[in-house]
Design an enzyme around this catalytic site. Structure first.
Site, PDB file in Angstrom:
ATOM      1  N   GLY A 169      38.322  38.297  39.400  1.00 34.32           N
ATOM      2  CA  GLY A 169      37.165  39.178  39.538  1.00 34.32           C
ATOM      3  C   GLY A 169      36.319  39.267  38.270  1.00 34.32           C
ATOM      4  O   GLY A 169      36.650  38.693  37.225  1.00 34.32           O
ATOM      5  N   HIS A 170      35.253  40.029  38.370  1.00 37.23           N
ATOM      6  CA  HIS A 170      34.291  40.150  37.267  1.00 37.23           C
ATOM      7  C   HIS A 170      34.901  40.896  36.089  1.00 37.23           C
ATOM      8  O   HIS A 170      35.699  41.811  36.265  1.00 37.23           O
ATOM      9  CB  HIS A 170      33.012  40.842  37.741  1.00 37.23           C
ATOM     10  CG  HIS A 170      33.224  42.237  38.241  1.00 37.23           C
ATOM     11  ND1 HIS A 170      33.720  42.501  39.488  1.00 37.23           N
ATOM     12  CD2 HIS A 170      32.996  43.440  37.678  1.00 37.23           C
ATOM     13  CE1 HIS A 170      33.791  43.810  39.667  1.00 37.23           C
ATOM     14  NE2 HIS A 170      33.360  44.410  38.581  1.00 37.23           N
ATOM     15  N   ASN A 171      34.548  40.460  34.912  1.00 38.49           N
ATOM     16  CA  ASN A 171      34.979  41.081  33.643  1.00 38.49           C
ATOM     17  C   ASN A 171      36.451  40.854  33.319  1.00 38.49           C
ATOM     18  O   ASN A 171      36.925  41.343  32.288  1.00 38.49           O
ATOM     19  CB  ASN A 171      34.747  42.603  33.642  1.00 38.49           C
ATOM     20  CG  ASN A 171      33.307  42.993  33.841  1.00 38.49           C
ATOM     21  OD1 ASN A 171      32.408  42.176  33.620  1.00 38.49           O
ATOM     22  ND2 ASN A 171      33.069  44.221  34.253  1.00 38.49           N
TER      23      ASN A 171
ATOM     24  N   SER B 128      37.708  43.723  35.857  1.00 39.91           N
ATOM     25  CA  SER B 128      37.999  44.312  34.548  1.00 39.91           C
ATOM     26  C   SER B 128      39.477  44.394  34.209  1.00 39.91           C
ATOM     27  O   SER B 128      39.847  45.061  33.242  1.00 39.91           O
ATOM     28  CB  SER B 128      37.362  45.706  34.415  1.00 39.91           C
ATOM     29  OG  SER B 128      35.961  45.622  34.600  1.00 39.91           O
TER      30      SER B 128
ATOM     31  N   ALA C 113      31.532  35.935  37.743  1.00 35.13           N
ATOM     32  CA  ALA C 113      30.838  36.254  36.502  1.00 35.13           C
ATOM     33  C   ALA C 113      31.068  37.708  36.111  1.00 35.13           C
ATOM     34  O   ALA C 113      31.256  38.573  36.971  1.00 35.13           O
ATOM     35  CB  ALA C 113      29.346  35.999  36.684  1.00 35.13           C
TER      36      ALA C 113
END
Lengths: 365, 365, 365
Positions: free
Chosen positions: C260-262, C280, C239
């Site tokens: 991974g996140h973002n 990111s 998330a």
């Protein structure tokens, strides 16, 4: 989320409220997409354009950013934006919607011991003699093997597998698919194997490559995990052979990480995604391993070692060292070597020209 | 564990009992932490300090270690300690506490065929026409797809997924989260894709990078696994396209390993954690791949190949070769190259000085 | 499989039927093992020997292969064999045997909304307010968190975990063990950590390595997945923190991949097994990452980037570039560098000799 005033948020985060501090926001968003009722998260100057283009009236800003020039009505100004983000996201997190109580489909052995206010979701299975600490919440489809012990206030998400001989501290968090306590990968052949030959000779080939069976060394040591440990989706921590595999307090492990048998991980380490730690390796405290880092078996990493992404660590590393590369070397050495590497094909040309020059000079002599 | 005398253990392991061979021990431990009733496991001289400091009265020692100098009362002396450890840990392993019989919540299709004494845990699901061999024990939450076949005496731990078109031999062991028979990762674009262009040109860029859909090549071939295979937590073995993906007898696979579609793995191989074997690769017998090794698709590895940790194998490797590095090369070559690499930044300086010298010499001529 | 004539198959695949086009086949096989009633798949000249040795009467051939010289009775001739294989395997795929309807053991919250003809297998759990689109088929032991949304015609295999704050498009396919929406791996220390020090100094060691707790940055952003996305066994998509992690239409993800996140993944990308994409990072459209590729956090990859197997991408990559290596560089540069690397130990010898020559020349002067 319930709405909060800018002042309330600033107070909660230890920041400074500026502008119309009574302005209310009901959530957070990236600057470019934030609505008028949301707090824009603008942690550095890269977010200025988004803020200007967006509709946010209030923002979380790093010290030194000018809220008035950004035409905001209010702001929370902080010295360490990522730290503030930790507090803010904790405030805003609605949490996992896991109902309280024991779901009627949860199967709990009569000899298992559950603390106060334990929540078990649908289809959870808890084996004989297992212990689950008070306040723990266990999502659907989790299995907890006979004899496993989990401390207070655990949050264990759907489909986690807690194996036999496992002892876990307080405030444990495991994401879906985590497997704790699978057997270590430890085998031996009756006679010397080709792997042993390669280790001893550093790779010189051998005549004999007999077809030998691999005999299993069983895993009796289990796993011991400290307090405040979090483990990411589909990661695996194997059981030790004779002594337990151990993970220290406060250590955080990302998704798809493998921690091998007998490994000792210290306190407050970070192991990023796809890290693999080989059997019997020892990591000190505050060690940080970037994504896809590999640690060979039996290696020791001192306290505070930081390994950049994809480092492959084939020898011991002293405390406090930053490393990178395959094989891993000191980070600044690696950066020098890498620059040299890109110029390497040219170097061959230069040396060839030198050879011609020297040869000509010598002929001229 | 029931207690055993030193003589009984020595006999079981094919070792020599020395000292008070009637002394009884009721478990094993590391030398430093062993109690007076435990057998200390001291496989080489590195354990001497622990033994001396600890309370153990008896130990498992490698031939040549002096039990009397270590002030032990008794010892089991062996020639190959890891082999003895295999036998000893097997003796001491209490096993997985999986109850016998079919749990009432197990859902077994009426057309599935279960051998004698199969144990199915809570919430197991077995599909139509599936076959499970006699003596197999299946832990909770496992699913076995319609038509899958598993041989006698399997041990399948919680949450394993056995997919369609899967045929598995005897004595199979799968740790939690293993997935057998997921679709291969095989796609094609209607017209030539940028990947095909890169493969043909070795990386020269191309003008056209059309936005094309990836069309799936379905996996009809399933998976065939031999006898005595063990697969570690959260590993995945994909189905083949037309022919099965196959894994030979006696091969052991660690956690978080990916075996791609159409791959053929030989007999008695070891694949350590995080290994990825690309589609249609062929591994001979007795191949050993260290942790995080990658094998490119369509590559062939001969019998007895040993790849050191994190090797990335981009071309075929002949039988019996030890390799290391990215791209993988002969292990001894890699070690030479690596040493040279660390001296590379200095080499640039040396060559620069040489250039100046030669240029000066030539001017002097 | 129902049998088809060669003509029917050729028509379905857009190929040319030659020979006895009324010949019937009832399946496909590799040339060497194909029976007389099976279509041999002979995609290029490497399969000629197998065809000749085997019993096949009919084959799928690439344009230019001579069916009569191969002594076949009939053939389907195509211009792009892998494309034909996509169509053919789709025709022959019997599909997953998932019964229609809602299994009585499926637990569906009364506030969840299921479209028409949704099939839920045994022990599926669907949380409050979740939405599952019409025609979707969900295999056993899957959990779908409260509030998650899944589009029409999903195929979700056993044991998948769909987490909170997840929105997924149409025609989603997830293999067993996939986890969508686990928390991102995002932590911060109260004061500057050693990781921040290393990033700023490029690896120079620091005095202070305080033992600091890691504070969690919560994941509020969830995951958004487009249409026609497929995700392989045991992969994990985390998330986002404030904004969602996003995966574009038509993107295919292999087994054991970590997103991974973002992270933002564009349209029609391919991420092969064991890829790890750091927090990111942004991937454009049509990006192809080979097996075990790593993308460092915050990196941007332009449209059409192709990264060879095990590339470790530590800096931004412009659109259309093919890359390889660790750290990743242009693919053709890497190949040059690699060749030079193997000759590097020799180069040291050459330079040493040059030094002697020059030194001697200079002494002679």
């Amino acid at each position: 989320m319930a709405s909060h005033t800018i002042l309330e948020i600033a107070n909660a985060l230890g920041g400074e409220a500026v502008g119309d501090t009574s302005l209310r926001v009901a959530g957070a968003a990236e600057p470019a997409s934030a609505g008028a009722d949301q707090l824009a998260i603008a942690m550095d100057s890269r977010y200025v354009d988004g803020l200007t283009a967006g509709r946010a009236l209030a923002a979380l800003l790093a010290r030194g950013m000018d809220w008035q020039a950004l035409r905001l009505k209010a702001a929370v100004v902080v010295d360490r934006p990522r730290l503030a983000l930790s507090g803010l996201t904790a405030m805003l997190d609605a949490g996992h919607a896991l109902p309280a109580g024991i779901h009627p489909t949860a199967i709990v052995d009569t000899t298992a011991r559950l603390g106060k206010d334990v929540a078990l979701g649908p289809y959870v299975v808890v084996g004989a003699g297992a212990v689950i600490g008070g306040g723990s919440r266990i999502d659907s489809h989790v299995s907890i093997a006979a004899g496993a012990e989990i401390g207070d206030n655990a949050l264990i998400l759907a489909g986690v597998r807690i194996g036999r001989n496992t002892r876990i501290g307080k405030h444990f968090m495991a994401h879906s698919g985590v497997v704790i306590g699978a057997d270590g990968f430890s085998f031996v052949t009756s006679e010397r194997s080709q792997v042993e030959a390669v280790r001893e000779t550093m790779g010189k080939p051998e005549e004999s490559r007999k077809d030998q069976d691999w005999l299993k060394i069983h895993s009796l040591g289990g796993v011991v995990i400290g307090d405040n440990v979090e483990i990411g989706a589909n990661s695996s921590v194997d059981a030790g052979t004779i002594r337990p595999t151990s993970i220290g307090d406060g250590t955080k492990i990302d998704a798809l990480v493998q921690v091998g048998h007998n490994v000792q991980v210290g306190r407050n380490c970070l192991l990023c995604a796809h890290v693999a730690v080989g059997g019997s390796a020892r990591l000190g405290d505050n060690v940080v391993l970037g994504g896809q880092v590999g640690v060979a078996d039996n290696i020791t990493l001192g306290d505070g070692v930081v390994a950049g992404g994809a480092s492959k660590i084939l020898s011991n590393v002293p405390a406090g060292r930053a490393i990178l590369g395959y094989p891993a070397m000191k980070m600044d050495t690696h950066i020098e070597v890498y620059k040299a590497l890109r110029r390497l094909p040219r170097l061959f040309g230069i040396v060839e020209n030198l050879q011609k020059s020297v040869s000509k000079t010598n002929q001229n002599d």
